[in-house]
Scaffold this motif. Structure first.
Motif, PDB file in Angstrom:
ATOM      1  N   LYS A 192     -28.003  95.748 -31.413  1.00  0.00           N
ATOM      2  CA  LYS A 192     -26.557  95.926 -31.418  1.00  0.00           C
ATOM      3  C   LYS A 192     -26.347  97.433 -31.390  1.00  0.00           C
ATOM      4  O   LYS A 192     -26.887  98.138 -32.258  1.00  0.00           O
TER       5      LYS A 192
ATOM      6  N   ASP B  92     -23.021  89.636 -41.327  1.00  0.00           N
ATOM      7  CA  ASP B  92     -21.666  90.032 -40.919  1.00  0.00           C
ATOM      8  C   ASP B  92     -20.720  88.838 -41.030  1.00  0.00           C
ATOM      9  O   ASP B  92     -19.520  89.001 -41.210  1.00  0.00           O
TER      10      ASP B  92
ATOM     11  N   SER C  87     -28.904  88.436 -35.349  1.00  0.00           N
ATOM     12  CA  SER C  87     -27.835  87.738 -36.063  1.00  0.00           C
ATOM     13  C   SER C  87     -28.250  86.344 -36.517  1.00  0.00           C
ATOM     14  O   SER C  87     -29.121  86.224 -37.361  1.00  0.00           O
TER      15      SER C  87
ATOM     16  N   ASP D   3     -27.704  88.311 -40.414  1.00  0.00           N
ATOM     17  CA  ASP D   3     -27.467  89.746 -40.608  1.00  0.00           C
ATOM     18  C   ASP D   3     -26.224  90.025 -41.454  1.00  0.00           C
ATOM     19  O   ASP D   3     -25.778  91.178 -41.561  1.00  0.00           O
TER      20      ASP D   3
ATOM     21  N   ASP E 191     -24.900  84.484 -42.435  1.00  0.00           N
ATOM     22  CA  ASP E 191     -25.823  84.333 -41.312  1.00  0.00           C
ATOM     23  C   ASP E 191     -26.937  85.370 -41.488  1.00  0.00           C
ATOM     24  O   ASP E 191     -26.979  86.079 -42.501  1.00  0.00           O
TER      25      ASP E 191
END
Ligand code: MG
Length: 454
Positions: free
Chosen positions: A105, A242, A95, A240, A238
């Protein structure tokens, strides 16, 4: 207590998350997932390919069928996990952490993240050494699927008022952090008919452009580019993708709880239903939810808790204060790309600049601090803190699902244990900065007193 799992998966420095560990834990996860169909994706980190191969090896060894997506945003994996009816998924991504970190994850069916409690079941299998090991004639294949980003773009476009955006042709500056947003965002905004200037849009695991967490300090280049070029909006993700942060047309940094509140407002005007968030979220979200006659449900801090609760309640929206919003028509995971398209849609359909939309939201002030728990028993500390808060605030509405949150009518505070460090975090929100500071210092003192007495 979970040995490896945090709020969403296992996140560590590379030295502590080597391929043999990843492979072993993924074999345990494959066993937990009944050797089903598992989807795998990763972010741009230098250790990503190595760890992805280890993860796939572990899953195959447990008899799983694997679908590999390559380097894609986390929300893309969560979406495909649901759409391809997989039994689970693994995303190799740390992340917003520094480049020398990596993580797994894990998600279950429908692309819903595995919270710590379910992670403990995977750990039990790992620790027992009893993962399934498929024999040579039971091993399944790996399928490589390279259309996931296009699928995701198409799904976002199908759920956005593209005509309104294309007519207005907004000017956006995007900052992809050299992360997985680079794979999707420049194409999405071009498809939406925007004038796009891209920063840090080449995938690079060294993160040469900026740190992957979109704090105000880290995205100063984006802020100055927006104001210098006179853009309508700046957008930063950020590592990744999300989470997303917006910069208004005046260069103002929009905190995640505000963009979440705008998303909720927009959603509830078109569709009523429950909204889910964590106990650490600003009352601005509660206010906009209740103004539409809907109910805000609180869960513990952690993305999987939001997704699980949304599914249970068939909620219309969920999210957290750091800039993560869940749009159930796309997936059950936080999707920074869908959020970006929808906020842009809101600017175009309302005809108001982003700064004006933000200014229309209720205003709160906050203050935060933390108390060192000196390696003492955090659970015992928290039990005593809850008792003391209950005594000192007999009229407050208390929520103890994660630490203790006390709502005092228009203002609130929370004391909650850090999941990874020896701290209790104290956060307060009020109608003035003085009052927010007053609340944090009062409850900081209360927690300090408890720590001393334990
Ligand atoms: Mg993230």
């Amino acid at each position: 207590m979970a040995k490896y799992f945090g709020t969403y998966g296992v996140r560590r420095k590379l030295s502590e998350i080597q391929p043999e560990f990843v492979s072993g834990l993924c074999a345990a996860f494959g066993t937990y997932s009944k050797s089903g169909k598992i989807i795998v994706g990763r972010d741009t980190r230098t250790s990503g390919e190595m760890l992805q191969k280890a993860a796939v090896a572990g899953l195959l060894s447990a008899g799983c069928k694997v679908i590999e997506l390559g380097v894609v945003p986390s929300p893309t994996v969560e979406m495909e996990c649901r759409d391809m009816e997989c039994d689970g998924g693994v995303i190799i991504t740390a992340s917003h952490n520094p480049p020398d970190w990596n993580a797994m994850k894990f998600m279950g069916p429908k692309g819903v993240g595995l919270p710590k409690e379910k992670g403990e079941k995977v750990e039990e299998i790992y620790d027992s050494g009893e993962s399934n090991r498929a024999s040579w004639n039971q091993l399944k294949e790996v399928t490589y699927y390279f259309n996931a980003v296009t699928d995701h773009i198409n799904k976002i476009l199908a759920n956005t008022d593209t005509q309104a955006v294309r007519e207005r042709k907004p000017f956006v500056v995007i900052d992809c952090a050299n992360g997985t947003a680079s794979k999707l965002a420049p194409y999405l905004f071009r498809e939406l008919g925007c004038k796009v200037v891209s920063l840090n849009a080449q995938p690079d695991g060294h993160f040469p452009g900026r740190h992957s967490e979109p704090t105000q300090k880290n995205i100063s280049d984006l802020i100055s580019t927006v104001t210098t070029l006179g853009a309508d909006m700046g957008i930063a993700w950020d590592g990744d993708a999300d989470r997303v942060i917006f910069i208004d047309e005046k260069g103002g940094y929009v905190w995640g709880d505000k963009s979440f509140a705008l998303s909720v407002k927009m959603r509830l005007k078109e569709k009523k239903g429950p909204v889910v968030t964590t106990v650490a979220t600003s009352n601005v979200v509660k206010d906009v939810t209740e103004a539409e006659g809907c109910k805000l449900e609180y869960v513990r801090v952690g993305a999987p808790y939001i997704s699980e609760k949304m599914l249970e309640l068939n909620a219309v929206m969920g999210g957290e204060e750091v800039g993560g919003v869940v749009w159930p028509e796309v997936s059950w995971g936080k999707d920074g790309l869908m959020t970006a398209a929808k906020i842009l849609e809101l600017v175009c359909t309302s005809g108001k600049p982003l700064s004006k939309l933000i200014a229309e939201l209720p205003v709160y002030y906050n203050s935060k601090t933390k108390v060192d728990t000196l390696e003492k028993d955090k659970q015992a500390i928290m039990n005593a803190v809850v008792d003391k808060v209950r005594q000192s605030q007999p009229k407050a509405r208390l929520n103890t699902i994660d630490g203790v949150r006390a709502d005092l009518g228009g203002e609130w505070f929370i004391a909650r244990p850090s999941g990874t460090e020896n701290y209790v975090r104290v956060f307060a929100e009020a109608k003035s900065q003085e009052r927010a500071d007053e609340l944090t210092s009062k409850y900081k003192a209360l927690v300090e007193e408890v720590v001393k007495s334990i």
